[in-house]
Design an enzyme around this catalytic site. Structure first.
Site, PDB file in Angstrom:
ATOM      1  N   ILE A 145      36.620  87.686  26.956  1.00 47.68           N
ATOM      2  CA  ILE A 145      35.554  88.645  27.191  1.00 47.68           C
ATOM      3  C   ILE A 145      35.317  89.394  25.892  1.00 47.68           C
ATOM      4  O   ILE A 145      36.205  89.494  25.049  1.00 47.68           O
ATOM      5  CB  ILE A 145      35.865  89.610  28.359  1.00 47.68           C
ATOM      6  N   ASP A 146      34.110  89.895  25.725  1.00 50.02           N
ATOM      7  CA  ASP A 146      33.723  90.518  24.467  1.00 50.02           C
ATOM      8  C   ASP A 146      34.591  91.732  24.139  1.00 50.02           C
ATOM      9  O   ASP A 146      35.168  92.366  25.034  1.00 50.02           O
ATOM     10  CB  ASP A 146      32.261  90.969  24.520  1.00 50.02           C
ATOM     11  N   LYS A 147      34.654  92.057  22.877  1.00 45.78           N
ATOM     12  CA  LYS A 147      35.437  93.202  22.413  1.00 45.78           C
ATOM     13  C   LYS A 147      35.129  94.459  23.224  1.00 45.78           C
ATOM     14  O   LYS A 147      36.037  95.157  23.670  1.00 45.78           O
ATOM     15  CB  LYS A 147      35.142  93.454  20.929  1.00 45.78           C
TER      16      LYS A 147
END
Length: 348
Positions: A145-147
């Site tokens: 999942i994105d930062k």
């Protein structure tokens, strides 16, 4: 002696491109980060076959139902170092670990983010319980999942668990649901929304966004919707859980992933005209109608500094025992506070 190659078997699904390199680019699990140029190189090296016959041309014709075998070389040495970073562990055994990742943490080391990542934290936390992925003592990242997205991730500790989990994500059998806050309120009564390519409604007022994704032509750090037959097949389903503000200012959404592409929910909702609150890449803050919200809610909403997206639930079969496991993680404090100011439910 050289390390053995890992064998990847790819079953080509519906809407597969008829050309080998494009088909593999669309179907190879995204966590392997195999670019189309890398796939073409593997084809040229004789590492790709069908039914035991080597396919040495990127232009070879393929079709739905074909089973393509790819011999992947062993991974490069992992340079990440263990770091004593606190983790919220939801489950752990000898095969895998499930964590609730905070917003702001990168999953895997990369140029510009070599330290402070989830992998660094896992190397320290798991220690000797990591028996190795691809011959190396490292955690097996199955999905990312994105930062600036918070929420649940499962990570494998050994090869068998990694392969079992990766197969479920590739087959889209793992269950994933996100909570998101978007600008505007998606509605089946909105003619503009229904005219957007790839957008339709299913029973129960479920918004379906079926739009393939690929790298943006001009900004390779971004993803973009592309024409059918190109890019990676991507489907997101969305339900409105609540709305706030006069003039349909914002909506709380439940987003279910049929596929799990890079930035998928963010790009799909922006494509539909309902970008996520706080998304600095695919959307921007909208001007609220005067009096649409109270001052505290309006100020917090316009100043929300990350995409309002949280991986809330994850379900999958344990790759060793076969038991179905399901996990949930409450909204992080920043999203919960924003929803509270908006008068929206925060119990899920």
């Amino acid at each position: 002696m050289d390390e053995p190659f890992e064998t990847l078997v790819v079953l080509l699904g519906a809407d597969t491109p008829p050309r080998l390199d494009k088909a593999l680019a669309a179907h190879v699990p995204e966590e392997l980060t195999l670019s189309r140029s890398r796939i073409q190189a593997l084809i040229a090296e004789g590492a790709v076959s069908r039914g035991g016959l080597v396919l040495d041309s990127a232009k070879a014709k393929v079709a739905e139902g074909d089973e393509i075998t790819v011999a992947l070389p062993p991974p490069d040495d992992l340079e990440a170092q263990p770091e004593d970073i606190p983790l919220e562990v939801l489950f752990e055994d000898e095969a895998l670990i499930v964590v609730n990742k905070p917003a702001g943490m990168v999953v895997h080391p990369a140029p510009g983010a070599l330290n402070g990542t989830l992998v660094n934290a896992l190397l320290h936390h798991c220690g000797d319980s990591l028996s190795g992925i691809g011959g190396m003592k490292r955690p097996g990242i199955v999905h990312r999942i994105d930062k600036d997205t918070s929420g649940i991730l499962v990570v494998a500790k050994h090869d068998a668990a990694h392969q079992g989990l990766a197969a479920q994500f590739a087959a889209h059998s793992a269950e994933r649901e996100y909570r998101a806050l978007c600008w505007g309120v998606p509605s089946p009564r909105d003619p503009r929304l229904l005219s957007v390519k790839g957008v339709s409604y299913e029973p129960g007022q479920v918004l379906k966004i079926n739009a393939p994704l690929d790298r943006h032509r001009n900004d390779r750090k971004k993803m973009a919707v592309c024409a059918q037959g190109y890019g990676r097949h991507a489907v997101t389903r969305v339900q409105v859980l609540g709305q706030a503000g006069a003039g349909d200012a914002v909506a709380l959404l439940a987003c279910q992933l049929e596929t799990g592409r890079t930035h998928q929910i963010r790009v799909h909702l922006a494509h539909a005209g309902h970008p996520l609150v706080g998304d600095q890449t695919y959307g921007k803050a909208r001007k609220l109608a005067k009096g649409a919200l109270n001052d505290a809610a309006a100020t917090t909403l316009s100043g929300f500094s990350r995409q309002a997206l949280h991986a809330a639930t994850l379900g999958f079969k344990h790759p060793v025992s076969g038991e179905f496991l399901a996990f949930s993680a409450p909204l992080p404090a920043d999203m919960a506070n924003l929803l509270n100011l908006l008068g929206l439910e925060t119990d899920s």
